[in-house]
Every structure is written in C-alpha cells, then in structure tokens.
Design a protein around this motif. Structure first.
Motif, PDB file in Angstrom:
ATOM      1  N   UNK A  64       0.865  -1.212   0.078  1.00 28.53           N
ATOM      2  CA  UNK A  64       0.032   0.128  -0.025  1.00 28.53           C
ATOM      3  C   UNK A  64       0.832   1.302   0.194  1.00 28.53           C
ATOM      4  N   UNK A  65       0.547   2.224   0.702  1.00 26.79           N
ATOM      5  CA  UNK A  65       1.466   3.269   0.981  1.00 26.79           C
ATOM      6  C   UNK A  65       1.983   3.785   2.415  1.00 26.79           C
ATOM      7  N   UNK A  69       1.400   2.111   6.653  1.00 26.70           N
ATOM      8  CA  UNK A  69       2.573   1.574   7.383  1.00 26.70           C
ATOM      9  C   UNK A  69       2.645   2.470   8.765  1.00 26.70           C
ATOM     10  N   UNK A  70       3.529   1.857   9.520  1.00 24.09           N
ATOM     11  CA  UNK A  70       4.090   2.641  10.943  1.00 24.09           C
ATOM     12  C   UNK A  70       5.501   2.790  10.969  1.00 24.09           C
ATOM     13  N   UNK A  71       5.711   3.972  11.324  1.00 28.59           N
ATOM     14  CA  UNK A  71       7.341   4.248  11.429  1.00 28.59           C
ATOM     15  C   UNK A  71       7.870   3.844  12.579  1.00 28.59           C
ATOM     16  N   UNK A  72       8.909   3.184  12.762  1.00 30.87           N
ATOM     17  CA  UNK A  72       9.373   2.383  13.722  1.00 30.87           C
ATOM     18  C   UNK A  72      10.707   3.431  14.313  1.00 30.87           C
ATOM     19  N   UNK A 113       4.006  -2.873   7.834  1.00 27.72           N
ATOM     20  CA  UNK A 113       2.744  -2.651   7.604  1.00 27.72           C
ATOM     21  C   UNK A 113       2.053  -3.798   8.255  1.00 27.72           C
ATOM     22  N   UNK A 114       1.392  -3.693   9.420  1.00 29.07           N
ATOM     23  CA  UNK A 114       0.962  -4.782  10.123  1.00 29.07           C
ATOM     24  C   UNK A 114      -0.724  -4.802   9.692  1.00 29.07           C
ATOM     25  N   UNK A 115      -1.199  -5.799  10.017  1.00 28.37           N
ATOM     26  CA  UNK A 115      -2.676  -6.057   9.870  1.00 28.37           C
ATOM     27  C   UNK A 115      -3.113  -7.038  10.693  1.00 28.37           C
ATOM     28  N   UNK A 116      -4.396  -7.131  11.139  1.00 26.64           N
ATOM     29  CA  UNK A 116      -5.148  -8.010  11.814  1.00 26.64           C
ATOM     30  C   UNK A 116      -5.697  -9.191  10.927  1.00 26.64           C
ATOM     31  N   UNK A 117      -5.243 -10.328  11.153  1.00 24.67           N
ATOM     32  CA  UNK A 117      -6.138 -11.640  10.264  1.00 24.67           C
ATOM     33  C   UNK A 117      -7.478 -11.892  10.733  1.00 24.67           C
ATOM     34  N   UNK A 118      -8.141 -12.748  10.407  1.00 20.95           N
ATOM     35  CA  UNK A 118      -9.497 -12.907  10.684  1.00 20.95           C
ATOM     36  C   UNK A 118      -9.609 -13.454  12.211  1.00 20.95           C
ATOM     37  N   UNK A 119      -8.655 -14.000  12.679  1.00 17.17           N
ATOM     38  CA  UNK A 119      -8.846 -14.372  14.268  1.00 17.17           C
ATOM     39  C   UNK A 119      -8.346 -12.919  15.175  1.00 17.17           C
ATOM     40  N   UNK A 120      -8.173 -12.014  14.648  1.00 10.88           N
ATOM     41  CA  UNK A 120      -7.805 -10.639  15.637  1.00 10.88           C
ATOM     42  C   UNK A 120      -6.243 -10.688  15.656  1.00 10.88           C
ATOM     43  N   UNK A 122      -2.448  -9.974  15.121  1.00  7.76           N
ATOM     44  CA  UNK A 122      -1.337  -8.945  14.273  1.00  7.76           C
ATOM     45  C   UNK A 122      -0.376  -9.928  13.175  1.00  7.76           C
ATOM     46  N   UNK A 123      -0.524  -9.849  12.016  1.00  9.53           N
ATOM     47  CA  UNK A 123       0.584 -10.192  11.130  1.00  9.53           C
ATOM     48  C   UNK A 123       1.171  -8.986  10.372  1.00  9.53           C
ATOM     49  N   UNK A 124       2.268  -9.267   9.866  1.00 10.94           N
ATOM     50  CA  UNK A 124       2.968  -8.139   9.133  1.00 10.94           C
ATOM     51  C   UNK A 124       2.814  -8.542   7.634  1.00 10.94           C
ATOM     52  N   UNK A 125       2.743  -7.634   7.058  1.00  7.70           N
ATOM     53  CA  UNK A 125       2.319  -7.537   5.342  1.00  7.70           C
ATOM     54  C   UNK A 125       3.671  -7.337   4.790  1.00  7.70           C
ATOM     55  N   UNK A 126       4.288  -6.139   5.276  1.00  5.62           N
ATOM     56  CA  UNK A 126       5.486  -5.747   4.795  1.00  5.62           C
ATOM     57  C   UNK A 126       6.392  -5.142   5.825  1.00  5.62           C
ATOM     58  N   UNK A 127       7.794  -5.162   5.655  1.00  6.64           N
ATOM     59  CA  UNK A 127       8.685  -4.498   6.424  1.00  6.64           C
ATOM     60  C   UNK A 127       9.938  -4.078   5.644  1.00  6.64           C
ATOM     61  N   UNK A 128      10.337  -2.650   5.780  1.00  5.54           N
ATOM     62  CA  UNK A 128      11.444  -2.162   5.241  1.00  5.54           C
ATOM     63  C   UNK A 128      12.420  -1.520   6.297  1.00  5.54           C
ATOM     64  N   UNK A 129      13.652  -1.980   6.446  1.00  6.79           N
ATOM     65  CA  UNK A 129      14.524  -1.661   7.378  1.00  6.79           C
ATOM     66  C   UNK A 129      14.898  -0.388   7.294  1.00  6.79           C
ATOM     67  N   UNK A 130      15.400   0.373   8.292  1.00  4.26           N
ATOM     68  CA  UNK A 130      15.939   1.776   8.361  1.00  4.26           C
ATOM     69  C   UNK A 130      17.091   2.019   7.605  1.00  4.26           C
ATOM     70  N   UNK A 131      17.237   3.019   7.170  1.00  8.52           N
ATOM     71  CA  UNK A 131      18.154   3.516   6.129  1.00  8.52           C
ATOM     72  C   UNK A 131      19.501   3.119   6.521  1.00  8.52           C
ATOM     73  N   UNK A 132      19.830   3.337   7.741  1.00  7.08           N
ATOM     74  CA  UNK A 132      21.371   2.860   8.104  1.00  7.08           C
ATOM     75  C   UNK A 132      21.533   1.619   8.348  1.00  7.08           C
ATOM     76  N   UNK A 133      20.702   0.546   7.922  1.00 10.50           N
ATOM     77  CA  UNK A 133      20.977  -0.838   8.219  1.00 10.50           C
ATOM     78  C   UNK A 133      21.565  -1.564   6.954  1.00 10.50           C
TER      79      UNK A 133
END
Length: 133
Positions: A64-65, A69-72, A113-120, A122-133
C-alpha cells in the motif's frame, strides 16, 4: 434527613462512570488509528508517493502506501543480521522472510505494515529496515 446517595444509586453511578471511561478509551484509540490514515490527501503530492505505491514484499504482496505503514523508532525494531523483529503496541513480532522489502529505504526510518487477520491476530504484510541498516 440524609443527603447521601442510596447504595443502589452509588452502584449505578459507579457502573455509569466505568462504562463511560471504557468508551472514552476505545474512542481515543479509534481516533488514533483513523488519524494515521491519509484521509485528507495531504501525502498525495509527496515526491516519495510513487516509491511507496511501488513497494512489494518478497512474496509480491503490495504494501500500500506510507499512510498504512507504521514508522518505527530505532528501539522498536532489531535484527540479528538475517532476521528482523518489530515492536507493535509493546509486543515483539518476528518479521516473516516473505514480508521483507530488500531495497534501499528512501524515507529513512524503518516501516512496518501490520494487519489483523480474521482471528484478530497481528501479522506483518511488509517491512523495510531503516536506512542505516
């Protein structure tokens, strides 16, 4: 002559206040979640929008966009060099290999980018590490 409340009235007042406080907590939590969306389109003109729109996990799932997503903060994600984990709402989650985005992070901070599955759960759809990694 007594000016106090009867026990039944005290119990009704206690439960009314308790229910109102619980409803207020849920309302505040709901406003926070809605506020994290780009409801007014203020990010539509961002120069990074096409990049965000193009992001896909290793399994090909669109992320998505940035508004989804959640900035960490740096303290909310870590790696052992091959595997990643993220902290969401105080709980740590392992990032599945297929959810990783293996390209340079043009924004900077790590994003999940987390989401809740049908059981409620939390699962992770996407993850991108920080720029300094």
């Amino acid at each position: 002559m007594s000016y106090g409340y009867r026990p039944e009235e005290k119990q009704i007042m206690y439960w009314t206040v308790t229910v109102c406080l619980i409803a207020l907590i849920f309302l505040i939590a709901g406003i926070h979640r809605v506020h994290s969306r780009d409801l007014d389109g203020k990010y539509a003109q961002s120069p990074l929008k096409p990049w965000f729109d193009s992001l896909k996990s290793k399994s090909g799932v669109p992320c998505c966009d940035t508004t989804d997503g959640l900035r960490l903060e740096d303290v909310d994600w870590d790696t052992d060099g091959t595997h990643f984990r993220v902290r969401i709402d105080g709980q740590w989650y392992n990032v599945p290999e297929e959810a990783r985005i293996d390209q340079p992070n043009r924004l900077g901070p790590a994003i999940v980018w987390p989401f809740k599955n049908q059981a409620g759960k939390i699962e992770i759809r996407c993850f991108i590490a920080g720029a300094l990694t």
